[in-house]
Design a protein around this motif. Sequence first.
Motif, short mmCIF file in Angstrom:
data_model
loop_
_atom_site.label_atom_id
_atom_site.label_comp_id
_atom_site.label_asym_id
_atom_site.label_seq_id
_atom_site.Cartn_x
_atom_site.Cartn_y
_atom_site.Cartn_z
N ASP A 103 -19.37 28.96 13.95
CA ASP A 103 -19.68 27.54 13.84
C ASP A 103 -18.47 26.67 13.50
O ASP A 103 -18.39 25.53 13.92
N MET A 104 -17.50 27.21 12.76
CA MET A 104 -16.35 26.41 12.33
C MET A 104 -15.18 26.50 13.30
O MET A 104 -14.12 25.95 13.06
N GLY A 105 -15.35 27.22 14.41
CA GLY A 105 -14.28 27.38 15.39
C GLY A 105 -14.00 28.86 15.60
O GLY A 105 -14.83 29.71 15.30
N PHE A 131 -22.25 25.10 6.64
CA PHE A 131 -23.69 25.15 6.35
C PHE A 131 -24.09 24.10 5.30
O PHE A 131 -24.90 24.37 4.41
N ILE A 132 -23.52 22.91 5.41
CA ILE A 132 -23.77 21.84 4.44
C ILE A 132 -25.26 21.52 4.36
O ILE A 132 -25.92 21.33 5.39
N GLY A 133 -25.78 21.49 3.13
CA GLY A 133 -27.19 21.21 2.89
C GLY A 133 -28.09 22.41 3.04
O GLY A 133 -29.28 22.33 2.74
N ASP A 134 -27.57 23.52 3.51
CA ASP A 134 -28.32 24.76 3.69
C ASP A 134 -28.15 25.61 2.43
O ASP A 134 -27.19 25.44 1.68
N GLU A 135 -29.03 26.56 2.20
CA GLU A 135 -28.90 27.42 1.04
C GLU A 135 -27.65 28.30 1.11
O GLU A 135 -27.18 28.83 0.10
N PHE A 136 -27.06 28.46 2.30
CA PHE A 136 -25.86 29.27 2.49
C PHE A 136 -24.57 28.43 2.48
O PHE A 136 -23.52 28.89 2.90
N GLU A 137 -24.65 27.19 1.98
CA GLU A 137 -23.48 26.31 1.96
C GLU A 137 -22.32 26.99 1.24
O GLU A 137 -22.49 27.61 0.20
N VAL A 141 -22.21 27.86 -2.73
CA VAL A 141 -22.99 27.02 -3.65
C VAL A 141 -24.07 27.87 -4.33
O VAL A 141 -24.32 27.73 -5.51
N ASN A 142 -24.70 28.76 -3.56
CA ASN A 142 -25.78 29.62 -4.08
C ASN A 142 -25.45 31.09 -3.77
O ASN A 142 -26.05 31.68 -2.86
#
Length: 139
Positions: free
Chosen positions: A64-66, A104-110, A130-131
């Motif tokens: 996803d990031m390239g 994965f901004i806003g996702d539980e895997f951010e 984040v989590n």
Amino acid sequence: MSNCLHLAIPAGDLKVTTAFYCDVLGCKTGNSEEGRWVDIDFWGNELTLHQSAERLPTVRHDVDMGAVAVPHFGIHLSESDFNDLKARIEHAGVEYLDKPYRRFIGDEFEQETFFIEDPNGNVLEMKTMVNPEVLFKKG
């Protein structure tokens, strides 16, 4: 330490690469055989650097990031330790292979991640989640 990961990699010039892991990343050395190999305490994991003439080849795989470099390895850090590591890397003048990126901004895997290379071209991905408790939730 029963769940300690062991990884052995070619280090090129052992002294130069050991200095990178210790002086730049803040790791410590362990057991060694002078001029042949040295164990690095890689955040509680055993990374063994082997004196070598070769480098591992890398390719890029699309995510996803390239396109990210493969193979690579790294560590998950707390946000505080991650930010401290970024500061150490920037202070040492180490260039990012792939600059810090939030996924994965806003996702539980951010998470935030970046890629760097050691002096022998081994690629490291460093990240903070984040989590972190959800890391293997889907598996």
